[in-house]
Design an enzyme around this catalytic site. Structure first.
Site, PDB file in Angstrom:
ATOM      1  N   HIS A   1       0.917  -1.120   0.092  1.00  0.00           N
ATOM      2  CA  HIS A   1      -0.014   0.113   0.131  1.00  0.00           C
ATOM      3  C   HIS A   1       0.832   1.236   0.114  1.00  0.00           C
ATOM      4  O   HIS A   1       0.224   2.287   0.481  1.00  0.00           O
ATOM      5  CB  HIS A   1      -1.002   0.022   1.011  1.00  0.00           C
ATOM      6  CG  HIS A   1      -2.118  -1.110   1.097  1.00  0.00           C
ATOM      7  ND1 HIS A   1      -2.922  -1.543   2.044  1.00  0.00           N
ATOM      8  CD2 HIS A   1      -2.494  -1.818   0.054  1.00  0.00           C
ATOM      9  CE1 HIS A   1      -3.798  -2.276   1.682  1.00  0.00           C
ATOM     10  NE2 HIS A   1      -3.580  -2.506   0.173  1.00  0.00           N
TER      11      HIS A   1
ATOM     12  N   CYS B   1       4.745  20.763  -4.670  1.00  0.00           N
ATOM     13  CA  CYS B   1       5.781  20.218  -5.378  1.00  0.00           C
ATOM     14  C   CYS B   1       6.866  21.013  -5.712  1.00  0.00           C
ATOM     15  O   CYS B   1       6.980  22.056  -5.973  1.00  0.00           O
ATOM     16  CB  CYS B   1       5.029  19.737  -6.761  1.00  0.00           C
ATOM     17  SG  CYS B   1       6.521  18.866  -8.054  1.00  0.00           S
TER      18      CYS B   1
ATOM     19  N   CYS C   1       6.846  21.759  -9.774  1.00  0.00           N
ATOM     20  CA  CYS C   1       5.739  22.555 -10.258  1.00  0.00           C
ATOM     21  C   CYS C   1       5.072  23.514  -9.376  1.00  0.00           C
ATOM     22  O   CYS C   1       4.239  24.432  -9.775  1.00  0.00           O
ATOM     23  CB  CYS C   1       4.739  21.717 -11.227  1.00  0.00           C
ATOM     24  SG  CYS C   1       3.701  20.683 -10.150  1.00  0.00           S
TER      25      CYS C   1
ATOM     26  N   THR D   1      -3.343  -8.659  10.273  1.00  0.00           N
ATOM     27  CA  THR D   1      -4.051  -8.072   9.227  1.00  0.00           C
ATOM     28  C   THR D   1      -5.596  -8.538   9.617  1.00  0.00           C
ATOM     29  O   THR D   1      -5.703  -9.750   9.820  1.00  0.00           O
ATOM     30  CB  THR D   1      -3.816  -8.236   7.985  1.00  0.00           C
ATOM     31  OG1 THR D   1      -4.598  -7.591   7.094  1.00  0.00           O
ATOM     32  CG2 THR D   1      -3.376  -9.909   7.607  1.00  0.00           C
TER      33      THR D   1
ATOM     34  N   ASN E   1      -3.006 -13.503  15.097  1.00  0.00           N
ATOM     35  CA  ASN E   1      -3.862 -12.396  15.326  1.00  0.00           C
ATOM     36  C   ASN E   1      -4.783 -12.591  16.719  1.00  0.00           C
ATOM     37  O   ASN E   1      -5.304 -13.783  16.730  1.00  0.00           O
ATOM     38  CB  ASN E   1      -4.850 -12.267  14.224  1.00  0.00           C
ATOM     39  CG  ASN E   1      -5.744 -11.065  14.089  1.00  0.00           C
ATOM     40  OD1 ASN E   1      -6.256 -10.325  15.134  1.00  0.00           O
ATOM     41  ND2 ASN E   1      -5.698 -10.026  12.857  1.00  0.00           N
TER      42      ASN E   1
ATOM     43  N   GLU F   1      -7.701 -11.503  17.208  1.00  0.00           N
ATOM     44  CA  GLU F   1      -9.065 -11.719  16.831  1.00  0.00           C
ATOM     45  C   GLU F   1      -9.144 -12.655  15.523  1.00  0.00           C
ATOM     46  O   GLU F   1      -8.415 -12.829  14.738  1.00  0.00           O
ATOM     47  CB  GLU F   1      -9.684 -10.541  16.549  1.00  0.00           C
ATOM     48  CG  GLU F   1      -9.355  -9.155  17.687  1.00  0.00           C
ATOM     49  CD  GLU F   1     -10.302  -9.371  18.759  1.00  0.00           C
ATOM     50  OE1 GLU F   1     -11.283 -10.287  18.679  1.00  0.00           O
ATOM     51  OE2 GLU F   1      -9.785  -9.203  19.936  1.00  0.00           O
TER      52      GLU F   1
HETATM   53  P1  OAD Z   1      -6.806  -3.458  10.435  1.00  0.00           P
HETATM   54  O1  OAD Z   1      -7.086  -2.421  11.308  1.00  0.00           O
HETATM   55  O2  OAD Z   1      -7.982  -3.751   9.696  1.00  0.00           O
HETATM   56  O3  OAD Z   1      -6.609  -4.777  11.196  1.00  0.00           O
HETATM   57  C1  OAD Z   1      -5.623  -5.026  12.012  1.00  0.00           C
HETATM   58  C2  OAD Z   1      -5.552  -6.359  12.820  1.00  0.00           C
HETATM   59  O4  OAD Z   1      -4.560  -6.346  13.721  1.00  0.00           O
HETATM   60  C3  OAD Z   1      -6.882  -6.764  13.335  1.00  0.00           C
HETATM   61  O5  OAD Z   1      -7.384  -7.657  12.916  1.00  0.00           O
HETATM   62  C4  OAD Z   1      -6.494  -6.885  14.628  1.00  0.00           C
HETATM   63  O6  OAD Z   1      -7.374  -8.011  15.518  1.00  0.00           O
HETATM   64  C5  OAD Z   1      -5.111  -7.309  14.838  1.00  0.00           C
HETATM   65  N1  OAD Z   1      -4.312  -6.897  15.980  1.00  0.00           N
HETATM   66  C6  OAD Z   1      -4.169  -5.958  16.790  1.00  0.00           C
HETATM   67  N2  OAD Z   1      -3.277  -5.950  17.605  1.00  0.00           N
HETATM   68  C7  OAD Z   1      -2.554  -6.878  17.359  1.00  0.00           C
HETATM   69  C8  OAD Z   1      -1.280  -7.728  17.779  1.00  0.00           C
HETATM   70  N3  OAD Z   1      -0.657  -6.998  18.927  1.00  0.00           N
HETATM   71  N4  OAD Z   1      -0.771  -8.638  16.869  1.00  0.00           N
HETATM   72  C9  OAD Z   1      -1.275  -9.169  16.269  1.00  0.00           C
HETATM   73  N5  OAD Z   1      -2.604  -8.729  15.328  1.00  0.00           N
HETATM   74  C10 OAD Z   1      -3.176  -7.647  16.268  1.00  0.00           C
HETATM   75  O7  OAD Z   1      -5.433  -3.356   9.651  1.00  0.00           O
HETATM   76  P2  OAD Z   1      -5.104  -4.016   8.221  1.00  0.00           P
HETATM   77  O8  OAD Z   1      -5.509  -5.133   8.149  1.00  0.00           O
HETATM   78  O9  OAD Z   1      -3.632  -3.669   8.000  1.00  0.00           O
HETATM   79  O10 OAD Z   1      -5.463   0.537   3.448  1.00  0.00           O
HETATM   80  O11 OAD Z   1      -5.866  -3.001   7.152  1.00  0.00           O
HETATM   81  C11 OAD Z   1      -5.609  -3.055   5.638  1.00  0.00           C
HETATM   82  C12 OAD Z   1      -5.783  -2.075   5.181  1.00  0.00           C
HETATM   83  O12 OAD Z   1      -7.120  -1.328   5.464  1.00  0.00           O
HETATM   84  C13 OAD Z   1      -4.803  -0.779   5.504  1.00  0.00           C
HETATM   85  O13 OAD Z   1      -3.747  -1.097   4.557  1.00  0.00           O
HETATM   86  C14 OAD Z   1      -5.520   0.441   5.126  1.00  0.00           C
HETATM   87  C15 OAD Z   1      -6.799   0.112   5.681  1.00  0.00           C
HETATM   88  O14 OAD Z   1      -7.815   0.783   5.536  1.00  0.00           O
HETATM   89  C16 OAD Z   1      -5.758   1.684   3.146  1.00  0.00           C
HETATM   90  O15 OAD Z   1      -5.702   2.661   3.679  1.00  0.00           O
HETATM   91  C17 OAD Z   1      -5.747   1.727   1.573  1.00  0.00           C
END
Ligand code: OAD
Length: 255
Positions: A122, A155, A158, A195, A220, A222
């Protein structure tokens, strides 16, 4: 039901035997560093709406508002440090000859921990590009000013606004990055760490690895949509599980 200790032993065994190891990470890996996640309690998307802050339309409408959010996040991340999970993944990236880390995180903490072979799915909050894509500018460049004296930052070529070097909702993943990630899921062991596995195409990578014969695991606290389809789901924080796995790997010599 298998205990966490047994799952950790099982996963450590698979990692020890693997020639090609791929780790997919999300915001949960940086949670112990103090970087907020997006979803769940305290997540960024509880207080902010992605359509106001993380789309090209939002930037077109109000570049200053979007930059206020990114500038705030840059300041926050600048004061955070990599945690044990980042450190262990960095160590593995040097230890395993065929290791790839595909991260959805834009915070740069994997790189700060010294990780090799980071595929930034990303993009990076530490890069910017010219919003107008002016001919004089490179496609994107590193920019570490914190905080910016002027929002949106101009920028240097520009004078138009620059945008954060991240992928927003509704945008395509860079084809080279997508290709590197697809190659990386051709591996022996694939881990999805921290994630929520709901944002595509990143969320499809673990299943793709499994389809190609990899042993797949989720780390994870959760449950997520990936929990049921992977080989094992370890319901505990990344920094704890990775530390315990590293302890087991350390205890026996590498092949
Ligand atoms: P999320 O915030 O959706 O998910 C984070 C995950 O981490 C959750 O499932 C939690 O249960 C878990 N979590 C929390 N603490 C943790 C720990 N100590 N160890 C392991 N897991 C833990 O984040 P992402 O999956 O990264 O994109 O989100 C994906 C994308 O959605 C991001 O890159 C971003 C967001 O919107 C954009 O902005 C385009």
């Amino acid at each position: 039901m298998t205990s966490l200790a047994e799952q950790i032993r099982l996963l450590a065994g698979h990692i020890r035997a693997a020639s090609r190891l791929t780790v997919l990470t999300g915001a949960g890996v940086s949670a112990a560093s103090g970087v907020p996640t997006f979803r769940g309690p305290g997540g960024l998307w509880k207080d902010f709406r992605p359509e106001d802050l993380a789309t090209p339309e939002a930037f077109e409408r109000d570049p200053r508002l979007v930059w206020e959010w990114y500038d705030w996040r840059r300041q926050m991340v600048a004061s955070c440090r990599p945690n044990r999970a980042h450190e262990i993944l960095a160590a593995w990236s040097h230890r395993y000859p065929s290791f790839t880390l595909v991260t959805q995180n834009v915070d740069g903490l994997h790189e700060r921990a010294g990780t090799r072979e980071v595929v930034r799915f990303h993009g990076s909050i530490w890069e910017v590009s010219c919003w107008r894509r002016c001919a004089a500018s490179p496609a994107r460049w590193r920019e570490e000013t914190v905080p910016f004296p002027e929002l949106p930052p101009p920028c240097p070529r520009c004078g138009g606004p620059v945008r954060p070097g991240v992928v927003w909702f509704g945008e395509l993943i860079d084809p080279d990055i997508l290709e590197r990630a697809r190659r990386a899921v051709d591996c022996d062991v694939c881990l999805a760490v921290g994630t929520s596995s709901v944002v595509y195409p990143a969320a499809a990578l673990l299943d793709a690895a499994r389809e190609r014969g990899a042993f797949t695991a989720e780390i994870n606290p959760e449950a997520t949509p990936a929990s049921a389809s992977c080989d094992i789901a370890l319901a505990a924080p990344a920094e704890e599980v990775l530390d315990r796995i590293e302890g087991l790997l350390d205890a026996e010599p590498l092949r």
